[in-house]
Design a protein around this motif. Structure first.
Motif, mmCIF file in Angstrom:
data_model
loop_
_atom_site.group_PDB
_atom_site.id
_atom_site.type_symbol
_atom_site.label_atom_id
_atom_site.label_comp_id
_atom_site.label_asym_id
_atom_site.label_seq_id
_atom_site.Cartn_x
_atom_site.Cartn_y
_atom_site.Cartn_z
ATOM 1 N N TRP A 46 0.828 -1.169 -0.072
ATOM 2 C CA TRP A 46 0.041 0.106 -0.024
ATOM 3 C C TRP A 46 0.841 1.148 -0.066
ATOM 4 C CZ3 TRP A 46 -3.742 1.349 4.443
ATOM 5 C CH2 TRP A 46 -4.719 2.466 4.154
ATOM 6 N N MET A 47 1.954 1.240 0.804
ATOM 7 C CA MET A 47 2.918 2.330 0.818
ATOM 8 C C MET A 47 3.420 2.715 -0.608
ATOM 9 S SD MET A 47 6.034 3.076 3.343
ATOM 10 C CE MET A 47 6.812 4.568 3.391
ATOM 11 N N SER A 48 3.889 1.646 -1.169
ATOM 12 C CA SER A 48 4.817 1.500 -2.504
ATOM 13 C C SER A 48 3.521 2.378 -3.584
ATOM 14 C CB SER A 48 4.850 0.413 -2.945
ATOM 15 O OG SER A 48 5.558 0.249 -4.321
ATOM 16 N N ALA A 49 2.255 1.949 -3.319
ATOM 17 C CA ALA A 49 1.262 2.291 -4.424
ATOM 18 C C ALA A 49 0.937 3.896 -3.932
ATOM 19 C CB ALA A 49 0.157 1.538 -4.256
ATOM 20 N N ALA A 51 2.736 5.826 -2.638
ATOM 21 C CA ALA A 51 4.145 6.672 -2.767
ATOM 22 C C ALA A 51 4.029 7.131 -4.395
ATOM 23 C CB ALA A 51 5.417 6.151 -2.587
ATOM 24 N N ILE A 52 3.691 5.975 -5.339
ATOM 25 C CA ILE A 52 3.840 6.365 -6.622
ATOM 26 C C ILE A 52 2.839 6.986 -6.981
ATOM 27 C CG2 ILE A 52 3.178 4.987 -8.906
ATOM 28 C CD1 ILE A 52 4.776 2.532 -7.673
ATOM 29 N N ALA A 53 1.489 6.781 -6.546
ATOM 30 C CA ALA A 53 0.296 7.891 -7.059
ATOM 31 C C ALA A 53 0.501 9.364 -6.374
ATOM 32 C CB ALA A 53 -0.886 7.321 -6.277
ATOM 33 N N ASN A 54 1.451 9.637 -5.284
ATOM 34 C CA ASN A 54 1.627 11.034 -5.072
ATOM 35 C C ASN A 54 3.037 11.592 -5.544
ATOM 36 O OD1 ASN A 54 -0.638 11.562 -3.361
ATOM 37 N ND2 ASN A 54 0.220 9.936 -2.034
ATOM 38 N N GLY A 55 3.575 11.092 -6.380
ATOM 39 C CA GLY A 55 5.045 11.399 -6.743
ATOM 40 C C GLY A 55 6.142 11.261 -5.923
ATOM 41 N N GLY A 56 6.162 10.147 -5.467
ATOM 42 C CA GLY A 56 7.483 9.672 -4.640
ATOM 43 C C GLY A 56 7.400 9.620 -3.073
ATOM 44 N N GLY A 57 5.987 10.210 -2.512
ATOM 45 C CA GLY A 57 6.056 10.139 -1.133
ATOM 46 C C GLY A 57 4.543 9.948 -0.555
ATOM 47 N N VAL A 58 4.353 9.534 0.768
ATOM 48 C CA VAL A 58 3.129 9.349 1.147
ATOM 49 C C VAL A 58 2.449 10.633 1.646
ATOM 50 C CG1 VAL A 58 1.717 8.273 3.054
ATOM 51 C CG2 VAL A 58 3.575 6.871 1.874
ATOM 52 N N ALA A 59 1.273 11.006 1.173
ATOM 53 C CA ALA A 59 0.803 12.194 1.615
ATOM 54 C C ALA A 59 0.526 12.398 3.234
ATOM 55 C CB ALA A 59 -0.599 12.551 1.064
ATOM 56 N N ALA A 60 0.848 13.375 3.834
ATOM 57 C CA ALA A 60 0.764 13.642 5.228
ATOM 58 C C ALA A 60 -1.049 13.935 5.587
ATOM 59 C CB ALA A 60 1.502 14.898 5.763
ATOM 60 N N GLY A 61 -1.222 13.286 6.557
ATOM 61 C CA GLY A 61 -2.769 13.286 6.830
ATOM 62 C C GLY A 61 -3.654 12.230 6.138
ATOM 63 N N SER A 62 -3.082 11.540 5.499
ATOM 64 C CA SER A 62 -3.774 10.322 4.543
ATOM 65 C C SER A 62 -4.069 9.350 5.600
ATOM 66 C CB SER A 62 -3.049 9.932 3.364
ATOM 67 O OG SER A 62 -1.840 8.927 3.999
ATOM 68 N N LEU A 63 -4.834 8.486 5.074
ATOM 69 C CA LEU A 63 -5.414 7.294 6.061
ATOM 70 C C LEU A 63 -4.066 6.383 6.279
ATOM 71 C CD1 LEU A 63 -7.466 5.569 7.298
ATOM 72 C CD2 LEU A 63 -7.903 4.256 4.984
ATOM 73 N N PHE A 64 -3.391 6.220 5.252
ATOM 74 C CA PHE A 64 -2.201 5.411 5.642
ATOM 75 C C PHE A 64 -1.255 6.043 6.507
ATOM 76 C CE2 PHE A 64 2.304 4.220 4.734
ATOM 77 C CZ PHE A 64 2.121 2.857 4.727
ATOM 78 N N SER A 65 -0.861 7.364 6.450
ATOM 79 C CA SER A 65 -0.244 7.954 7.625
ATOM 80 C C SER A 65 -0.834 8.050 8.740
ATOM 81 C CB SER A 65 0.329 9.208 6.770
ATOM 82 O OG SER A 65 -0.827 10.191 7.099
ATOM 83 N N LEU A 66 -1.944 7.978 8.923
ATOM 84 C CA LEU A 66 -2.687 7.767 10.200
ATOM 85 C C LEU A 66 -2.568 6.305 10.898
ATOM 86 C CD1 LEU A 66 -5.974 9.934 9.515
ATOM 87 C CD2 LEU A 66 -3.978 10.492 10.833
ATOM 88 N N LEU A 67 -2.647 5.239 10.223
ATOM 89 C CA LEU A 67 -2.296 4.096 10.352
ATOM 90 C C LEU A 67 -1.126 3.574 10.744
ATOM 91 C CD1 LEU A 67 -4.763 2.231 7.752
ATOM 92 C CD2 LEU A 67 -5.360 2.578 10.339
ATOM 93 N N GLN A 68 -0.055 4.345 10.007
ATOM 94 C CA GLN A 68 1.212 4.159 10.345
ATOM 95 C C GLN A 68 1.529 4.555 11.740
ATOM 96 O OE1 GLN A 68 3.989 5.720 7.326
ATOM 97 N NE2 GLN A 68 5.979 4.749 8.272
#
Length: 101
Positions: A46-49, A51-68
């Motif tokens: 999920w993190m890889s997908a 990061a690819i969708a956001n141009g190389g990084g995970v967006a701050a405040g996203s569901l992924f970052s909250l779960l992390q």
């Protein structure tokens, strides 16, 4: 005689407890660990997908970052309460609707 609302209350209470207990277990099972994202896990995919969708990084405040954050630091008492309430409500609704099937 047990009224439908009493039966719903029992299901709600039980599912709230189950949701609170299972939340950290499920976070760890999908790869959100105190040491970070587990290699080869669903969270790593999920993190890889993401990061690819956001141009190389995970967006701050996203569901992924909250779960992390929850996986690394644990759930706060507010997050635990929300998980319990939402888990209980969803399970209660499903059980209620299942009575009509």
């Amino acid at each position: 005689m047990i009224l439908p609302s009493q039966k719903m209350s029992k299901y709600f209470q039980l599912s709230c407890g189950v949701a609170v207990v299972l939340a950290p277990i499920v976070l760890g099972a999908v790869g959100f660990n105190p040491a970070g994202i587990a290699a080869g896990s669903y969270a790593a995919f999920w993190m890889s997908a993401d990061a690819i969708a956001n141009g190389g990084g995970v967006a701050a405040g996203s569901l992924f970052s909250l779960l992390q954050s929850a996986g690394m630091a644990g759930l706060s008492w507010v997050a635990t309460a929300v998980v319990g309430i939402v888990g209980g409500a969803v399970t209660g609704i499903v059980v209620y609707l299942a009575n009509f099937i």
